[in-house]
Write a protein that holds these residues in place. Structure first.
Motif: not given
Length: 257
Positions: A56-74
């Motif tokens: 996600l770091h190398y994608s155009p997704i913002t840091a907030i959305v990236s954090s939400i997505l990795v939070l939801l993953l586990p």
């Protein structure tokens, strides 16, 4: 080898959303040994978390959305299994009832207002820590692995070693096949993993802080429920992960202050 493959399938069936053990016989011995796999699932979740975060770091997704997505993953991969325990423990504790009544609340399938509020607080704290650490690029792969593994080591040990609060339930069920030999083997395995974390992780003191957290947590749930339950184990994992995320966050804040 076939026996441990069956145990692995049972572990993945129970602790994740993967339906891999529908044709495997669940014996007491296999169920107890599946606790050995729990820390390794933590390592796998940590690796997946870190890999997804880097992607996600190398994608155009913002840091907030990236954090939400990795939070939801586990949470998605585990099917919210442990969150249910956190919510039930919160409902029981904030009821301020007797131990017997609290154990009844733990078994109640209904969700109370305190469970919802505690879930919101838990996820907000975890999100804040992950967002801050991810924004500052302060998350190493070893930090992620440690955060997901230490609580599972602690949770599995509590199931194997501590007295169940009641004769029925998941904790009592998992403990039926536990032997002294398996407890010693689990301790050796756990010390091996913790030693590896201590060598490679930068913030080595989080191991000490987690030990303190686990000691305080044991005193808490024993006083509230009289022993360990399946819900307590779930709360151990969810609360332990959030606690370690916060410790990593605060350590970075004080290091850069």
């Amino acid at each position: 080898m076939k026996e441990w493959i069956a145990i692995l399938r049972i572990s993945l069936q129970f602790f994740t959303i993967l339906p891999l053990a529908k044709t495997v016989q669940w014996t007491e011995k296999r169920t107890a040994r599946s606790l050995f796999v729990l820390p390794w699932l933590g390592i796998l979740l940590g690796l997946m978390f870190y890999s997804f975060l880097q992607l996600l770091h190398y994608s155009p997704i913002t840091a907030i959305v990236s954090s939400i997505l990795v939070l939801l993953l586990p949470l998605v991969l585990t099917g919210g299994l442990h969150l249910d325990g956190w919510m039930d423990v919160s409902d029981a504790y904030f009821s301020h009832q007797s131990k017997e009544k609290k154990l009844q609340i733990l078994s109640d399938p209904h969700v109370g207002s305190f469970a919802i509020l505690s879930l919101i607080v838990l996820l907000l704290l975890r999100f804040s820590a992950i967002y801050e650490l991810a924004s500052l690029s302060s998350l190493s792969v070893w930090a992620c692995i440690t955060v997901f593994t230490l609580p599972r080591i602690g949770a599995a040990f509590l199931v194997m070693r501590d007295k169940p609060a009641k004769d029925t339930g998941l904790a009592a069920y998992f403990q039926k096949g536990v032997t002294k030999r398996s407890i010693y083997a689990f301790i050796v395995m756990s010390l091996f993993l913790v030693a590896i974390f201590a060598v490679f992780i930068d913030n080595k003191f989080i191991i000490f802080f987690f030990a303190v957290f686990l000691w305080l947590w044991i005193r808490f749930y024993r006083s509230q429920f009289g022993g360990v339950t399946g819900d307590v184990i779930g709360a151990t994992i969810e609360g332990g992960e959030t606690f370690l995320w916060i410790i990593l966050w605060l350590s970075h804040v004080f290091a850069t202050a």
